[in-house]
Every structure is written in C-alpha cells, then in structure tokens.
Design a protein around this motif. Structure first.
Motif, mmCIF file in Angstrom:
data_model
loop_
_atom_site.group_PDB
_atom_site.id
_atom_site.type_symbol
_atom_site.label_atom_id
_atom_site.label_comp_id
_atom_site.label_asym_id
_atom_site.label_seq_id
_atom_site.Cartn_x
_atom_site.Cartn_y
_atom_site.Cartn_z
ATOM 1 N N THR A 39 0.874 -1.169 0.000
ATOM 2 C CA THR A 39 0.000 0.000 0.000
ATOM 3 C C THR A 39 0.911 1.218 0.000
ATOM 4 O O THR A 39 1.626 1.474 0.978
ATOM 5 C CB THR A 39 -0.909 0.027 1.241
ATOM 6 N N ASP A 42 0.951 7.780 1.400
ATOM 7 C CA ASP A 42 0.249 8.954 0.887
ATOM 8 C C ASP A 42 1.224 9.930 0.238
ATOM 9 O O ASP A 42 2.326 10.171 0.741
ATOM 10 C CB ASP A 42 -0.492 9.672 2.019
ATOM 11 N N LYS A 43 0.779 10.488 -0.856
ATOM 12 C CA LYS A 43 1.576 11.483 -1.576
ATOM 13 C C LYS A 43 1.294 12.868 -0.997
ATOM 14 O O LYS A 43 0.134 13.248 -0.801
ATOM 15 C CB LYS A 43 1.213 11.446 -3.062
ATOM 16 N N MET A 44 2.353 13.602 -0.717
ATOM 17 C CA MET A 44 2.215 14.963 -0.200
ATOM 18 C C MET A 44 2.852 15.924 -1.199
ATOM 19 O O MET A 44 3.961 15.671 -1.688
ATOM 20 C CB MET A 44 2.897 15.075 1.169
ATOM 21 N N TYR A 58 6.586 11.257 -0.315
ATOM 22 C CA TYR A 58 5.670 10.168 -0.007
ATOM 23 C C TYR A 58 5.910 9.687 1.420
ATOM 24 O O TYR A 58 7.057 9.622 1.881
ATOM 25 C CB TYR A 58 5.882 8.989 -0.961
ATOM 26 N N LYS A 59 4.831 9.326 2.099
ATOM 27 C CA LYS A 59 4.964 8.654 3.375
ATOM 28 C C LYS A 59 5.387 7.212 3.122
ATOM 29 O O LYS A 59 5.313 6.718 1.995
ATOM 30 C CB LYS A 59 3.639 8.704 4.140
ATOM 31 N N SER A 61 5.579 3.309 2.632
ATOM 32 C CA SER A 61 4.646 2.277 2.164
ATOM 33 C C SER A 61 4.474 1.231 3.262
ATOM 34 O O SER A 61 5.334 1.063 4.129
ATOM 35 C CB SER A 61 5.176 1.613 0.890
#
Length: 199
Positions: A39, A42-44, A58-59, A61
């Motif tokens: 997964t 999240d893209k920031m 990105y946070k 995975s």
C-alpha cells in the motif's frame, strides 16, 4: 533452474513473543493464493500559485502478505491439520516473523521480521475449507520492512537449520548489483511433516 522467484513457495513462521521459539514450516498454500501486497504511502505535495508542485514527498509504504491454507488431514493418516497461530474469531494475539523461499531456493525470497496475523475461515465446494491468513508487516528496527535475499535450509530431517542472507535488488552504484551479504537469522526449523502446532 529459474531466473525469477515464482512457483511453489515454502513459508516459515516464528512466534516472536515466545522465548526459544523455532521457525515452523506451514503447509503449502492453495495455488496462486500467496501474495505480497504494498500500500503506497500517501503522496504529499507542496504547491505554489498556479498549481505547480514545488516539492513532492511520499509517506512510508506498508506491506501485507496473504495466503490460503486448505483445512484437511495430514497425508498418510487421520490427523487434522492445524496452524501455529491460535486465533479467536480471526484475532491472533502474538506477533510472528515470516520467511518465504521460492520454488527455486537459489532465487530471492523475503523476510519480514515482525508482523501481526489475522485468520479468517472460508469454504467452497471446489476448494473445501480454508484458512485465509493475512500478515501485516510492522516497521523494522533497521532497514526495509520487507528484506529480500536467499533463504536456505541445511542439515538433515529432524535437525534442520534455516538462514536468510540479505541482498539488494538495487544497483549499488559500483560494480555489480547489491550490497554486501548479511545473514540476519540462523535457527532451528521444524519442517511441515513433523510440525507440532497449537490447537
């Protein structure tokens, strides 16, 4: 000899919450049920006027491994198969490590040092009863959560040892691929034919 890590895998788990626990081999999963799923974090985006991205990050995975194991009898007798996970309505209290060895043991498998486990029961007339196992990987104390490398078994039946030699699938930027090898586990293993498991 294969070039890639496909085909029938062997799965080994170890109870991380019990001192002196051995690696235990699981029964061969149902065909095509074993999957490592990512997964993506999240893209920031840091945007400026006009909507352009000034920076993107990105946070981390997250990873989970799923597989189905068929319920039934152990071949050659009337002993019912059991798993080394004690669950109540799918909930497993303990944490487990996981090693996956592909069909060709010289190809890369992977190691997850710590994971939570959940188990669901399933049944179809085509497949019979099954355990649907999900292992959600927890963050490693160092390095990647999912470590790729070669899983090897040594010794004879009844006195097997299992080892994992970590490698890298990424070019090191020098000659050849990967980083220097690192053995991160080498321990006793109970093979599936003689697995003594909890009810």
């Amino acid at each position: 000899m294969s070039r890639i890590s496909w085909g029938k895998p062997r799965l080994f788990v170890k109870d991380n919450d019990t001192s002196g626990a051995k690696w235990e081999e699981l029964y061969t999963p149902v065909e095509d049920s074993t999957q490592l799923t990512v997964t993506k974090g999240d893209k920031m985006e840091a945007r400026i006027e006009g909507g352009e991205a000034e920076d993107v990050k990105y946070k981390r995975s997250t990873y989970s491994v799923t597989f189905n194991i068929r319920k039934g009898k152990i071949p050659g007798g009337n002993t019912i198969r059991k798993l080394p996970f004690h669950s109540i309505d799918g909930y497993v209290e303990k944490h487990f490590g996981l090693l996956l060895q592909p069909e060709d043991p010289t190809c890369e498998g992977f190691y997850i040092g710590d994971a939570t486990v959940s188990i669901d029961d399933a049944y179809t007339t085509a497949e019979g009863g099954m355990w649907q196992v999900t292992m959600d990987a927890l963050r490693a104390s160092e390095g990647d959560t999912v470590k790729w490398g070669v899983v090897t078994l040594s010794g004879t039946a009844g006195s097997r040892k299992i080892a994992f030699t970590e490698g890298s699938s990424f070019d090191s930027g020098t000659t050849g691929e990967g980083s220097s090898a690192k053995t991160i586990t080498n321990a006793d293993v109970v093979e599936v034919e003689s697995t003594a498991v909890n009810s």
